[in-house]
Design a protein around this motif. Structure first.
Motif: not given
Length: 447
Positions: A124-134, A437-447
């Motif tokens: 679900q956490a990884e889906a947050v990044a996908d939602l932001v990038a959708s 760390n490898n998973i979350f480093k691809h997120f944007c700052i603030g998310k």
């Protein structure tokens, strides 16, 4: 437990800018730079006031939103400061927060804390990044489905069934002195293992369509020089993206852009015209054409004359089993339309815009996108695909072990591997901090 962090959660330049603060001391720290006392304010409330610096100077009029742990996105005390969108104001407010005791958040740190605090599982956490990038309706709906936990629930169901098999085998091991004792029929266990593996394979097979929906269906536009490939690309995109000229060999490199058809993104790739040439630069472009042809999920062959059956068979051989559309361009110049070869899909005029909408619908139909909704379970993440592949391999070993009537302790080890692998997807069993760390480093700052 963790330092209190802050970060800009919106892009600068808009009318409003939102700064997030999360951590045990979030409310205390914001209180130090706010004109009103918010320490005693109830949770889930808004407060209007001013951000002030250490000298008492007003930086901006803002609204702060207050959440108390564990009822926040991160599961911690949290505050959001809604400022005016000026880059200067946002920079000043962040500077004041850091001076007051905050640390600048790392990319994805807010969502990482949400995961660590049990607010969501890892998928679900990884889906947050996908939602932001959708970037289209399809990728949005897929990310939303995963955020709601539909994929997690599917995996949870598989793990429960696997635990049943593992428990029965472990029970047999506890009574190993009774050699003939079996708590479960091996035929039944093979059947159950195969059912689970069938579901894993179904998830694996969904990855191809998941990637297409997430990243866009790659469509290569190929053909000889000067048949109107670049004009067709511009017509499909609705803008002048590629240079159009009557001079042969104008397109010498791959030009790529995305447009949306019925909520699905299609990545159209205009390639160099295929012909014999002595121009070294054009030769490189033609080489890239063949490379892009190999990578494309769909191919549009553009012609402006009547190709022979041999030409058609040669191109069809290169395309293989992929969806294939043959477009006769420059329909406005055709005199005898009855003489067109039967294998042509559609006649268009890219220059005049004739039948372009019909071509778009033909492209969408050829893509064969399955019906899906927010409850559908489709794999879109490469990490998940890799883990599921390993799980499938382990399940095959389990099946073969049962068939060979191997001892229960050997079978149980492979079953534990499958359980462990499925746990890696949801984060119930992560092998290392490095993976996180490898998973979350691809997120944007603030998310």
């Amino acid at each position: 437990m963790y330092n209190t962090i802050c970060a800009l959660a919106t892009l600068p330049g808009g009318a409003i800018g939102v700064i997030r603060v999360s951590g045990k001391d979030a409310i205390v720290i914001v209180n130090r730079i706010f004109s009103k006392d918010i320490l005693s304010m109830p949770a889930n409330t808004l407060c209007y006031g001013n951000i002030i610096d250490m000298a008492g100077k007003v930086i901006d009029e803002v609204v702060v939103s207050i959440w108390h742990a564990p009822h926040s996105y991160t599961g911690e005390n949290a505050v959001e400061i809604s400022c005016h969108g000026s880059a200067y104001i946002l920079k000043e407010v962040l500077h004041l927060l850091i001076e007051a005791g905050c640390y600048q958040a790392l990319p994805g740190e807010f969502t990482q804390r949400a995961y660590l605090n049990g607010k969501m599982d890892l998928s679900q956490a990884e889906a947050v990044a996908d939602l932001v990038a959708s970037s289209n309706k399809a990728s949005y709906r897929l990310a939303l489905s995963q955020m709601k936990g539909h994929f997690s629930n599917e995996l949870s169901s598989l793990r429960k069934r696997l635990l049943k098999i593992t428990s029965l085998l472990e029970l047999e091991l506890d009574f190993s002195e009774h050699e003939d004792l079996e708590f479960a029929d091996r035929t039944e266990l093979i059947s159950l293992t195969d059912e689970i593996d069938k579901k894993v394979l179904s998830l694996l097979h969904s990855f191809k369509i998941g990637q297409a929906l997430k990243e866009g269906v790659a469509v290569a536009i190929i053909g000889k020089t000067n048949v109107g490939k670049s004009t067709l690309l511009n017509a499909l995109l609705g803008e002048e993206r590629a240079i159009v000229s009557n001079i042969e060999g104008t397109t010498r490199d791959v030009i790529e852009d995305v447009t949306e058809i019925n909520g699905i993104s299609f990545r159209f790739i205009d390639t160099a015209g295929i012909r014999q040439t002595t121009d070294e630069v054009e030769k490189l472009g033609i080489e890239r054409t063949y490379k892009m042809l190999d990578k494309a999920q769909m191919v549009i062959w553009v012609i402006d004359d009547n190709p022979s059956r041999k030409e058609y068979e040669d191109i069809k051989k290169k395309v293989g089993e992929r969806p294939f559309i043959i477009v006769r361009n420059k329909v406005d110049t055709i005199v005898n339309k009855e003489a067109l070869p039967s294998f042509i899909t559609l006649s268009v005029s890219a220059k005049e815009g004739t039948n372009i909408e019909e071509l778009k619908q033909a492209i969408y139909k050829k893509a064969n996108i399955p019906a899906f909704n927010e409850n559908s379970v489709i794999v879109t993440n490469a990490r998940h695909y890799d883990v599921l592949t390993k799980a499938h391999e382990a399940l095959c070993r389990v099946h073969n072990a049962f068939k060979a009537n191997l001892p229960g302790d050997l079978v149980a080890e492979d079953l534990k591997d499958v359980l462990s692998l499925l746990g890696e997807i949801t984060g119930t069993q992560i092998s290392s901090q490095e993976t996180l760390n490898n998973i979350f480093k691809h997120f944007c700052i603030g998310k």
